[in-house]
Design a protein around this motif. Structure first.
Motif, PDB file in Angstrom:
ATOM      1  N   GLN A   1       9.084 -10.160 -17.396  1.00 16.68           N
ATOM      2  CA  GLN A   1       9.468 -11.096 -16.339  1.00 16.68           C
ATOM      3  C   GLN A   1       8.632 -10.837 -15.093  1.00 16.68           C
ATOM      4  O   GLN A   1       8.250  -9.689 -14.829  1.00 16.68           O
ATOM      5  CB  GLN A   1      10.945 -10.914 -15.971  1.00 16.68           C
ATOM      6  CG  GLN A   1      11.915 -11.262 -17.074  1.00 16.68           C
ATOM      7  CD  GLN A   1      13.356 -10.984 -16.659  1.00 16.68           C
ATOM      8  OE1 GLN A   1      13.643 -10.582 -15.537  1.00 16.68           O
ATOM      9  NE2 GLN A   1      14.272 -11.185 -17.585  1.00 16.68           N
ATOM     10  N   PRO A   2       8.379 -11.901 -14.311  1.00 17.67           N
ATOM     11  CA  PRO A   2       7.717 -11.676 -13.020  1.00 17.67           C
ATOM     12  C   PRO A   2       8.523 -10.667 -12.195  1.00 17.67           C
ATOM     13  O   PRO A   2       9.749 -10.680 -12.206  1.00 17.67           O
ATOM     14  CB  PRO A   2       7.739 -13.064 -12.368  1.00 17.67           C
ATOM     15  CG  PRO A   2       7.734 -14.012 -13.529  1.00 17.67           C
ATOM     16  CD  PRO A   2       8.583 -13.324 -14.579  1.00 17.67           C
ATOM     17  N   GLY A   3       7.791  -9.777 -11.532  1.00 24.05           N
ATOM     18  CA  GLY A   3       8.440  -8.719 -10.741  1.00 24.05           C
ATOM     19  C   GLY A   3       8.488  -7.382 -11.462  1.00 24.05           C
ATOM     20  O   GLY A   3       8.709  -6.352 -10.836  1.00 24.05           O
ATOM     21  N   ASP A   4       8.294  -7.392 -12.786  1.00 24.90           N
ATOM     22  CA  ASP A   4       8.304  -6.127 -13.535  1.00 24.90           C
ATOM     23  C   ASP A   4       7.150  -5.239 -13.062  1.00 24.90           C
ATOM     24  O   ASP A   4       6.028  -5.700 -12.889  1.00 24.90           O
ATOM     25  CB  ASP A   4       8.153  -6.378 -15.038  1.00 24.90           C
ATOM     26  CG  ASP A   4       9.418  -6.941 -15.687  1.00 24.90           C
ATOM     27  OD1 ASP A   4      10.460  -7.027 -15.009  1.00 24.90           O
ATOM     28  OD2 ASP A   4       9.347  -7.298 -16.882  1.00 24.90           O
ATOM     29  N   GLN A   5       7.443  -3.955 -12.880  1.00 19.49           N
ATOM     30  CA  GLN A   5       6.448  -2.973 -12.437  1.00 19.49           C
ATOM     31  C   GLN A   5       5.795  -2.319 -13.646  1.00 19.49           C
ATOM     32  O   GLN A   5       6.492  -1.798 -14.522  1.00 19.49           O
ATOM     33  CB  GLN A   5       7.138  -1.876 -11.608  1.00 19.49           C
ATOM     34  CG  GLN A   5       7.769  -2.353 -10.317  1.00 19.49           C
ATOM     35  CD  GLN A   5       6.731  -2.605  -9.231  1.00 19.49           C
ATOM     36  OE1 GLN A   5       5.668  -1.997  -9.211  1.00 19.49           O
ATOM     37  NE2 GLN A   5       7.048  -3.501  -8.320  1.00 19.49           N
ATOM     38  N   LEU A   6       4.461  -2.337 -13.706  1.00 17.33           N
ATOM     39  CA  LEU A   6       3.757  -1.686 -14.814  1.00 17.33           C
ATOM     40  C   LEU A   6       3.737  -0.175 -14.580  1.00 17.33           C
ATOM     41  O   LEU A   6       3.253   0.286 -13.556  1.00 17.33           O
ATOM     42  CB  LEU A   6       2.325  -2.217 -14.923  1.00 17.33           C
ATOM     43  CG  LEU A   6       1.495  -1.653 -16.078  1.00 17.33           C
ATOM     44  CD1 LEU A   6       2.073  -2.079 -17.428  1.00 17.33           C
ATOM     45  CD2 LEU A   6       0.042  -2.096 -15.962  1.00 17.33           C
TER      46      LEU A   6
ATOM     47  N   GLU B   1       0.801  -1.215   0.000  1.00 13.59           N
ATOM     48  CA  GLU B   1       0.000   0.000   0.000  1.00 13.59           C
ATOM     49  C   GLU B   1       0.840   1.274   0.000  1.00 13.59           C
ATOM     50  O   GLU B   1       0.442   2.284  -0.562  1.00 13.59           O
ATOM     51  CB  GLU B   1      -0.907  -0.012   1.230  1.00 13.59           C
ATOM     52  CG  GLU B   1      -2.278   0.558   0.961  1.00 13.59           C
ATOM     53  CD  GLU B   1      -3.225   0.271   2.115  1.00 13.59           C
ATOM     54  OE1 GLU B   1      -3.217   1.077   3.064  1.00 13.59           O
ATOM     55  OE2 GLU B   1      -3.932  -0.742   2.071  1.00 13.59           O
ATOM     56  N   GLU B   2       2.007   1.224   0.626  1.00 12.90           N
ATOM     57  CA  GLU B   2       2.824   2.450   0.713  1.00 12.90           C
ATOM     58  C   GLU B   2       3.244   2.948  -0.669  1.00 12.90           C
ATOM     59  O   GLU B   2       3.486   4.131  -0.865  1.00 12.90           O
ATOM     60  CB  GLU B   2       4.035   2.254   1.628  1.00 12.90           C
ATOM     61  CG  GLU B   2       5.255   1.706   0.966  1.00 12.90           C
ATOM     62  CD  GLU B   2       6.452   1.557   1.901  1.00 12.90           C
ATOM     63  OE1 GLU B   2       7.210   2.523   2.059  1.00 12.90           O
ATOM     64  OE2 GLU B   2       6.629   0.451   2.441  1.00 12.90           O
ATOM     65  N   PHE B   3       3.305   2.046  -1.659  1.00 14.60           N
ATOM     66  CA  PHE B   3       3.734   2.428  -3.008  1.00 14.60           C
ATOM     67  C   PHE B   3       2.584   2.522  -3.998  1.00 14.60           C
ATOM     68  O   PHE B   3       2.589   3.368  -4.874  1.00 14.60           O
ATOM     69  CB  PHE B   3       4.772   1.438  -3.546  1.00 14.60           C
ATOM     70  CG  PHE B   3       6.016   1.352  -2.710  1.00 14.60           C
ATOM     71  CD1 PHE B   3       6.786   2.472  -2.462  1.00 14.60           C
ATOM     72  CD2 PHE B   3       6.411   0.137  -2.163  1.00 14.60           C
ATOM     73  CE1 PHE B   3       7.938   2.400  -1.692  1.00 14.60           C
ATOM     74  CE2 PHE B   3       7.557   0.056  -1.389  1.00 14.60           C
ATOM     75  CZ  PHE B   3       8.320   1.179  -1.152  1.00 14.60           C
TER      76      PHE B   3
ATOM     77  N   LEU C   1      11.229   2.334  -7.778  1.00 18.38           N
ATOM     78  CA  LEU C   1      10.384   3.133  -8.662  1.00 18.38           C
ATOM     79  C   LEU C   1       9.666   4.253  -7.914  1.00 18.38           C
ATOM     80  O   LEU C   1       9.592   5.378  -8.380  1.00 18.38           O
ATOM     81  CB  LEU C   1       9.365   2.225  -9.359  1.00 18.38           C
ATOM     82  CG  LEU C   1       8.437   2.894 -10.377  1.00 18.38           C
ATOM     83  CD1 LEU C   1       9.232   3.548 -11.501  1.00 18.38           C
ATOM     84  CD2 LEU C   1       7.461   1.866 -10.948  1.00 18.38           C
ATOM     85  N   TYR C   2       9.112   3.929  -6.737  1.00 11.89           N
ATOM     86  CA  TYR C   2       8.252   4.871  -6.017  1.00 11.89           C
ATOM     87  C   TYR C   2       8.895   5.504  -4.796  1.00 11.89           C
ATOM     88  O   TYR C   2       8.351   6.443  -4.234  1.00 11.89           O
ATOM     89  CB  TYR C   2       6.957   4.163  -5.577  1.00 11.89           C
ATOM     90  CG  TYR C   2       6.153   3.603  -6.725  1.00 11.89           C
ATOM     91  CD1 TYR C   2       5.596   4.440  -7.688  1.00 11.89           C
ATOM     92  CD2 TYR C   2       5.945   2.234  -6.846  1.00 11.89           C
ATOM     93  CE1 TYR C   2       4.854   3.926  -8.738  1.00 11.89           C
ATOM     94  CE2 TYR C   2       5.190   1.711  -7.888  1.00 11.89           C
ATOM     95  CZ  TYR C   2       4.652   2.564  -8.828  1.00 11.89           C
ATOM     96  OH  TYR C   2       3.916   2.058  -9.860  1.00 11.89           O
ATOM     97  N   GLY C   3      10.013   4.971  -4.359  1.00 13.59           N
ATOM     98  CA  GLY C   3      10.675   5.485  -3.151  1.00 13.59           C
ATOM     99  C   GLY C   3      11.344   6.824  -3.395  1.00 13.59           C
ATOM    100  O   GLY C   3      11.191   7.442  -4.452  1.00 13.59           O
ATOM    101  N   PRO C   4      12.130   7.261  -2.414  1.00  6.08           N
ATOM    102  CA  PRO C   4      12.760   8.595  -2.497  1.00  6.08           C
ATOM    103  C   PRO C   4      13.692   8.766  -3.699  1.00  6.08           C
ATOM    104  O   PRO C   4      13.880   9.876  -4.182  1.00  6.08           O
ATOM    105  CB  PRO C   4      13.548   8.727  -1.193  1.00  6.08           C
ATOM    106  CG  PRO C   4      13.341   7.480  -0.423  1.00  6.08           C
ATOM    107  CD  PRO C   4      12.395   6.583  -1.155  1.00  6.08           C
ATOM    108  N   THR C   5      14.256   7.674  -4.197  1.00  9.24           N
ATOM    109  CA  THR C   5      15.173   7.776  -5.343  1.00  9.24           C
ATOM    110  C   THR C   5      14.451   7.507  -6.656  1.00  9.24           C
ATOM    111  O   THR C   5      15.077   7.395  -7.707  1.00  9.24           O
ATOM    112  CB  THR C   5      16.330   6.767  -5.210  1.00  9.24           C
ATOM    113  OG1 THR C   5      15.764   5.444  -5.101  1.00  9.24           O
ATOM    114  CG2 THR C   5      17.181   7.057  -3.988  1.00  9.24           C
TER     115      THR C   5
END
Length: 118
Positions: free
Chosen positions: A55-60, A32-34, A100-104
């Motif tokens: 690949q599994p794990g890829d972020q859309l 939920e945080e992301f 992808l969504y964190g501070p960096t």
């Protein structure tokens, strides 16, 4: 940089595909945080599996020209469902939700420009 760091502002860490539906991709929600969704698995013998790029794990991150990063599951998946194109363009980030969504993570401006140029 931490050893699990993947730069979300480096185009080399993205994968773009154009697939017919049904694609044969099983998506799952990030924590939920992301927000946003990622590839949980590919259906054996499906279009996405045959394509070989995802690949599994890829972020859309995008469906066509629409950014879906950080959206709720139904909204992100809805963008694929609503696509009328014969082949729907999907853009994935090959890294973790945190990268992808964190501070960096990539700025929205960078993502908009990248998706528009892809």
């Amino acid at each position: 940089a931490p050893k699990d760091f993947i730069d979300s502002m480096d185009t080399a860490n993205y994968v773009t595909v154009a697939l017919k539906k049904p694609m044969g991709i099983v998506f799952e929600e990030n924590d939920e945080e992301f927000g946003g969704i990622f590839v949980l698995s590919l259906t054996e013998g499906g279009i996405a599996a045959a394509n070989g790029s995802i690949q599994p794990g890829d972020q859309l991150v995008a469906v066509g020209e629409n950014k879906v990063g950080g959206l709720a599951f139904d909204d992100a998946l809805g963008a694929i469902i609503d696509s009328q194109a014969e082949e729907t363009k999907l853009v994935f980030f090959r890294g973790s939700a945190k990268n992808l969504y964190g501070p960096t993570g990539a700025s929205q401006d960078w993502l908009t420009e990248f998706i528009g140029s892809n």
